[in-house]
Scaffold this active site. Structure first.
Site, PDB file in Angstrom:
ATOM      1  N   LYS A 157       2.972   9.819   8.417  1.00  0.00           N
ATOM      2  CA  LYS A 157       2.106   9.735   9.590  1.00  0.00           C
ATOM      3  C   LYS A 157       2.789  10.159  11.081  1.00  0.00           C
ATOM      4  O   LYS A 157       2.360  11.274  11.510  1.00  0.00           O
ATOM      5  CB  LYS A 157       1.928   8.098   9.728  1.00  0.00           C
ATOM      6  CG  LYS A 157       0.911   7.662   8.467  1.00  0.00           C
ATOM      7  CD  LYS A 157       0.424   6.368   8.872  1.00  0.00           C
ATOM      8  CE  LYS A 157      -0.740   6.109   8.040  1.00  0.00           C
ATOM      9  NZ  LYS A 157      -0.204   5.246   6.380  1.00  0.00           N
TER      10      LYS A 157
ATOM     11  N   PHE B 132       0.585  -1.293  -0.125  1.00  0.00           N
ATOM     12  CA  PHE B 132      -0.113  -0.006  -0.058  1.00  0.00           C
ATOM     13  C   PHE B 132       0.815   1.301  -0.052  1.00  0.00           C
ATOM     14  O   PHE B 132       1.914   1.560   0.913  1.00  0.00           O
ATOM     15  CB  PHE B 132      -1.026   0.186   1.223  1.00  0.00           C
ATOM     16  CG  PHE B 132      -2.029   1.272   1.301  1.00  0.00           C
ATOM     17  CD1 PHE B 132      -2.966   1.431   0.432  1.00  0.00           C
ATOM     18  CD2 PHE B 132      -1.440   2.517   1.760  1.00  0.00           C
ATOM     19  CE1 PHE B 132      -3.671   2.392   0.299  1.00  0.00           C
ATOM     20  CE2 PHE B 132      -2.329   3.253   2.044  1.00  0.00           C
ATOM     21  CZ  PHE B 132      -3.359   3.629   1.125  1.00  0.00           C
TER      22      PHE B 132
ATOM     23  N   ASP C 191       9.445   2.603   1.643  1.00  0.00           N
ATOM     24  CA  ASP C 191       8.115   3.423   2.049  1.00  0.00           C
ATOM     25  C   ASP C 191       8.097   3.129   3.578  1.00  0.00           C
ATOM     26  O   ASP C 191       7.498   2.011   3.898  1.00  0.00           O
ATOM     27  CB  ASP C 191       6.764   3.046   1.306  1.00  0.00           C
ATOM     28  CG  ASP C 191       5.577   3.417   1.869  1.00  0.00           C
ATOM     29  OD1 ASP C 191       5.702   4.258   2.761  1.00  0.00           O
ATOM     30  OD2 ASP C 191       4.582   3.583   1.048  1.00  0.00           O
TER      31      ASP C 191
HETATM   32  C1  LIG Z   1      -0.598   5.637   5.204  1.00  0.00           C
HETATM   33  C2  LIG Z   1       0.243   5.051   4.154  1.00  0.00           C
HETATM   34  C3  LIG Z   1       0.473   5.743   3.005  1.00  0.00           C
HETATM   35  C4  LIG Z   1      -0.330   7.023   2.555  1.00  0.00           C
HETATM   36  O1  LIG Z   1      -0.313   8.088   3.410  1.00  0.00           O
HETATM   37  P1  LIG Z   1      -1.341   9.249   3.352  1.00  0.00           P
HETATM   38  O2  LIG Z   1      -0.952  10.194   4.297  1.00  0.00           O
HETATM   39  O3  LIG Z   1      -2.482   8.823   3.762  1.00  0.00           O
HETATM   40  O4  LIG Z   1      -1.359  10.048   2.306  1.00  0.00           O
HETATM   41  C5  LIG Z   1       1.536   5.427   2.338  1.00  0.00           C
HETATM   42  N1  LIG Z   1       2.294   4.443   2.507  1.00  0.00           N
HETATM   43  C6  LIG Z   1       1.953   3.593   3.560  1.00  0.00           C
HETATM   44  C7  LIG Z   1       2.962   2.624   3.925  1.00  0.00           C
HETATM   45  C8  LIG Z   1       1.113   3.826   4.616  1.00  0.00           C
HETATM   46  O5  LIG Z   1       0.882   3.254   5.535  1.00  0.00           O
END
Ligand SMILES: *Cc1c(COP(=O)(O)O)cnc(C)c1O
Length: 389
Positions: free
Chosen positions: A252, A138, A223
């Site tokens: 986050k 994701f 990521d």
């Molecule tokens: C939450 C998340 C995203 C997206 O972040 P947003 O701030 O919602 O755009 C991307 N990559 C990972 C691994 C995530 O957990």
């Protein structure tokens, strides 16, 4: 407004992209949240891994409000001190060279994807735009980020998607070897697949991916939007795997509740983006950066050791619950496979009993604030135990 009015207005006036849980949040302190009805909840969600210092942490409030009273925004056309402070702290602690600031995880990944594409273009030519991501990954909700996301269910309706993304099964080093070719500019992966069910990658596979990148002149993108900023007991989860990515994306946890994200770049690609190539009006906003400075200041070795300790403590307690089949994850990012109940039902019933938890695929997911106390952990686990009985 009363609760009924709030829910009614929400239903009438807000695009229904979220199926909300049945709670109107009003205030919080540490790992406790109170609803508008005055009911108290133990928080095992941290606003989906965002509130790493919990709700309304004193030091964080002071840092943010002090900056608010001085300068709330000026745009990236000018220099500001909070922004360079965060940049210095992040690069020094990660071994990366430079940072680009955005406002969210998806934007962080956009910056990484654009950088990888330009890097490929400059180094290997205009056909070198392929990016390999993992199945079950994701990476966010923008067009590029959903294309990068290796889950079929995100690849509906919004066609056409971006060209040049291929998906490799997680932990399949041979498949990665086959997919990575002269037209590949980057391999992108989460060290622990968060939304995919809290599934850590195998160390051997991560090492192999790094080796392939080095041999074939490919950028390795981690990521760390969910795993980063102390969540797994290290500042970044890649540190557990003994690798050094070329790009690390984060969001986050970094702002402690304010919207900020970005991408860290290693020497190879830290000057790939040049004036005019990329940008964002809000990115690296001084108030969000003041919050991030406080978050990073607090996250020293002792703090991270506590995260490890609390994580193991929660894991142990969970494993002692009979209906818990399996606990996955690292540090305070945990996935719980349960039997006899759907994860979504466990979430709803926990909320009813005063505990906020999350799901990830068919698992329960726990992302407590990193500052949660052992007493609060015990209180929350007791509720979960009663729900799973
Ligand atoms: C939450 C998340 C995203 C997206 O972040 P947003 O701030 O919602 O755009 C991307 N990559 C990972 C691994 C995530 O957990």
């Amino acid at each position: 407004m009363n609760i009924t009015e709030i829910k009614k207005l929400d239903k009438e006036r807000i695009v229904p992209t979220y199926a909300r849980y049945d709670m109107v949040a009003e205030k919080g302190a540490g790992a406790c949240c109170w609803s508008k009805e005055g009911k108290k909840y133990i928080d095992f969600t941290a606003g989906i891994g965002v509130n790493c210092l919990g709700f309304c942490d004193r030091g964080w409030i002071e840092a943010v409000t002090e900056q608010l009273g001085k300068l709330q925004h000026v745009s990236n056309l000018f220099y500001t001190e909070p922004q360079v402070k965060v940049a210095e702290m992040l690069t020094e602690r990660s071994g990366m060279a430079k940072v680009f600031f955005g406002n969210s995880g998806a934007e962080a990944n956009e910056a990484a994807i654009k950088t990888a594409r330009k890097y490929g273009f400059m180094k290997k030519g205009e056909k070198a735009y392929k990016i390999i991501t993992l199945e079950n990954s994701f990476h966010g909700r923008t067009m590029a980020a959903i294309t990068a996301t290796g889950q079929e269910h995100y690849h509906k309706f919004f066609t056409p998607f971006l060209e040049g993304f291929e998906y490799c099964p997680a932990n399949d080093g041979e498949a990665m070897e086959r997919l990575a070719d002269e037209n590949t500019c980057a391999i992108m992966m989460e060290m622990v697949q968060g939304e995919g069910g809290v599934v850590p990658l195998e160390a051997e596979f991560v090492k192999k991916a790094e080796k392939i990148c080095r041999e074939k002149g490919i950028l390795l993108i981690a990521d760390e939007v969910q795993t980063g900023i102390g969540r797994t007991g290290k500042l970044f989860a890649y540190e557990h795997f003994g690798i050094q990515p070329d790009i690390v994306t984060f969001a986050k946890g970094i702002g402690g509740g304010l919207p900020i994200g970005g991408a860290l770049f290693g020497e190879k690609c830290c000057d790939t983006l040049q004036p005019g190539d990329h940008g964002t009006t809000y990115g690296g906003n001084p108030v969000a950066c003041a919050g991030a400075v406080e978050v990073l200041k607090r996250m020293d070795g002792a703090f991270l050791a506590e995260v490890e300790k609390k994580g193991s403590y929660i894991k142990e307690k969970l494993q002692a619950i009979p209906k818990v089949k399996k606990v996955t994850g690292m540090g305070m990012m945990l996935g719980v496979e349960i039997e006899g109940k759907k994860a979504a039902d466990a979430v709803a019933e926990s909320l009813e009993k005063g505990l906020m938890i999350l799901t990830a695929k068919d698992r329960v997911r726990l992302l407590p604030p990193l500052t949660i106390t052992f007493e609060e952990i015990d209180e929350g686990i007791e509720i979960l135990k009663s729900v799973l009985k």
